[in-house]
Write a protein that holds these residues in place. Sequence first.
Motif, PDB file in Angstrom:
ATOM      1  N   ALA A   1       0.943  -1.022   0.138  1.00 54.20           N
ATOM      2  CA  ALA A   1      -0.072  -0.030   0.021  1.00 54.20           C
ATOM      3  C   ALA A   1       0.543   1.445  -0.067  1.00 54.20           C
ATOM      4  O   ALA A   1       0.600   2.549  -0.790  1.00 54.20           O
ATOM      5  CB  ALA A   1      -0.987  -0.346   0.720  1.00 54.20           C
ATOM      6  N   LYS A   2       1.754   1.115   0.645  1.00 52.61           N
ATOM      7  CA  LYS A   2       3.205   2.192   0.923  1.00 52.61           C
ATOM      8  C   LYS A   2       3.696   2.175  -0.373  1.00 52.61           C
ATOM      9  O   LYS A   2       3.879   3.864  -0.819  1.00 52.61           O
ATOM     10  CB  LYS A   2       3.874   2.478   2.067  1.00 52.61           C
ATOM     11  N   VAL A   3       4.065   1.842  -0.740  1.00 54.59           N
ATOM     12  CA  VAL A   3       4.374   1.700  -2.368  1.00 54.59           C
ATOM     13  C   VAL A   3       3.581   2.357  -3.159  1.00 54.59           C
ATOM     14  O   VAL A   3       3.926   3.013  -4.733  1.00 54.59           O
ATOM     15  CB  VAL A   3       5.124   0.475  -2.852  1.00 54.59           C
ATOM     16  N   LEU A   4       2.466   1.852  -3.268  1.00 51.69           N
ATOM     17  CA  LEU A   4       1.873   2.216  -4.518  1.00 51.69           C
ATOM     18  C   LEU A   4       1.700   3.618  -3.788  1.00 51.69           C
ATOM     19  O   LEU A   4       0.693   4.798  -5.052  1.00 51.69           O
ATOM     20  CB  LEU A   4       0.096   1.888  -4.086  1.00 51.69           C
ATOM     21  N   LEU A   5       0.881   4.091  -2.454  1.00 55.91           N
ATOM     22  CA  LEU A   5       0.854   5.815  -2.030  1.00 55.91           C
ATOM     23  C   LEU A   5       2.213   6.621  -2.464  1.00 55.91           C
ATOM     24  O   LEU A   5       1.916   7.801  -3.075  1.00 55.91           O
ATOM     25  CB  LEU A   5       0.922   6.214  -0.751  1.00 55.91           C
ATOM     26  N   ALA A   6       3.153   6.417  -2.880  1.00 53.25           N
ATOM     27  CA  ALA A   6       4.266   6.794  -2.503  1.00 53.25           C
ATOM     28  C   ALA A   6       4.563   7.484  -4.116  1.00 53.25           C
ATOM     29  O   ALA A   6       5.320   7.804  -4.846  1.00 53.25           O
ATOM     30  CB  ALA A   6       5.559   6.501  -2.185  1.00 53.25           C
ATOM     31  N   ALA A   7       4.335   6.265  -4.758  1.00 51.72           N
ATOM     32  CA  ALA A   7       3.642   6.225  -6.785  1.00 51.72           C
ATOM     33  C   ALA A   7       2.665   7.193  -6.672  1.00 51.72           C
ATOM     34  O   ALA A   7       3.204   8.182  -7.835  1.00 51.72           O
ATOM     35  CB  ALA A   7       3.798   5.441  -7.447  1.00 51.72           C
ATOM     36  N   GLY A   8       2.067   7.614  -5.605  1.00 49.86           N
ATOM     37  CA  GLY A   8       0.375   8.490  -6.277  1.00 49.86           C
ATOM     38  C   GLY A   8       1.841   9.555  -6.295  1.00 49.86           C
ATOM     39  O   GLY A   8       1.403  10.866  -6.616  1.00 49.86           O
ATOM     40  N   ILE A   9       2.040   9.443  -4.609  1.00 52.06           N
ATOM     41  CA  ILE A   9       2.952  11.215  -4.814  1.00 52.06           C
ATOM     42  C   ILE A   9       3.871  11.455  -5.392  1.00 52.06           C
ATOM     43  O   ILE A   9       4.112  13.328  -5.838  1.00 52.06           O
ATOM     44  CB  ILE A   9       3.368  11.116  -3.198  1.00 52.06           C
ATOM     45  N   ALA A  10       5.213  10.370  -5.923  1.00 48.16           N
ATOM     46  CA  ALA A  10       5.985  11.045  -6.750  1.00 48.16           C
ATOM     47  C   ALA A  10       5.500  11.740  -8.269  1.00 48.16           C
ATOM     48  O   ALA A  10       5.863  12.322  -9.093  1.00 48.16           O
ATOM     49  CB  ALA A  10       6.972   9.753  -7.374  1.00 48.16           C
ATOM     50  N   ARG A  11       3.847  10.638  -8.133  1.00 47.12           N
ATOM     51  CA  ARG A  11       3.512  11.438  -9.658  1.00 47.12           C
ATOM     52  C   ARG A  11       3.102  12.675  -9.995  1.00 47.12           C
ATOM     53  O   ARG A  11       2.129  13.323 -11.063  1.00 47.12           O
ATOM     54  CB  ARG A  11       2.903   9.780 -10.990  1.00 47.12           C
TER      55      ARG A  11
END
Length: 353
Positions: free
Chosen positions: A158-168
């Motif tokens: 879940a945190k990896v996906l949230l990080a990807a959303g923040i990064a993009r």
Amino acid sequence: MTFLANFTAIDFETANRRRDSACQLAAVVVRDGQMVREKMWMIRPDPFFFSPGNIRIHGISPADVQHEPTFGELWGEIAEFLADDCLIAHNAPFDIGVLIGCLQRHHCDIPDLRFSCTRLIARQTWPDRRRFGLKPLSDWLGVEFKHHDALEDSRACAKVLLAAGIARAAESIEDLEQKLRIERGKAGPWGVSHASKKGNPRKSASKRKTDKGLPKRTLRRGGSQLLPLPMNPFDEDAIVGESQAGYADATTRSLTSTESAIDLQRLSIRAEFIQPLRGKQIVFVDRLQVISNEQAIDLARRSGGVHQVDVDASTNCVVLGSSDVDRQQVDDLTGRAELEILTESEFLARIGH
């Protein structure tokens, strides 16, 4: 911009190479970018057989689950977490395969599923990374967890996906998928179509036939025969050609020789995650040496801090840029013992460098 994602992250551990041998499942529900609910189930596989290799990986033994319900007995409860939500898994072909395999084994109706894969998402978000397993990605992002525990893995996913959303700078999963040109996976009684990069040519089914006539990664409709499945064929430990050597990647900008050890992309994401400077009113004194003052101000704001131009009564953190600036001089200027004075290296270490 806030990443208001809604999804359920899942992870399976299996007793052996069969895709219907789930012995642990966890689900973490995320609403508007926040983890709001989670659940873990221990499962007695049927047939009741554990491979020594699988036990070595996740540490779950037959004694741990011999008195637990089967997947079929738990499905009603599990379905409440999974129904009508976008499922997210790291290496989704594995976890979705286990889910459908268990449903088939226990004669449960296969619901219509929508899902995506954080491994695929990470590849498109950070293409310069060398390894995309859950452990190396989490280490890079500063996410601490116990690998091969279903609940810990689900949280990390879940945190990896949230990080990807923040990064993009995405607003939702749909927005992130559009930015990355990813097509969401689907599954149902008819079979499965995995998440993929839009525009990638796909081999025809006839070229992907196995010796038994089944397309690879495709489930036989209504049948009980299941293809054997490795513990996780996409796990970072099984990836060929993604060695630890050269693990540190280039960031999205060109670094000078003095900045070569700073991964600003990683620090920015980590700052958003852990908010290490929340509540800090921060002043940067003199020019910084490793990163620019503008980059430091951005990191401070992402970390939850508030940047101030000059020291005043509300300032509670000062970052010294030049080694010529004396800490005592700054402390005397404010006259407040609670003022925290950091060097540039201490400031970067606080965020995670």
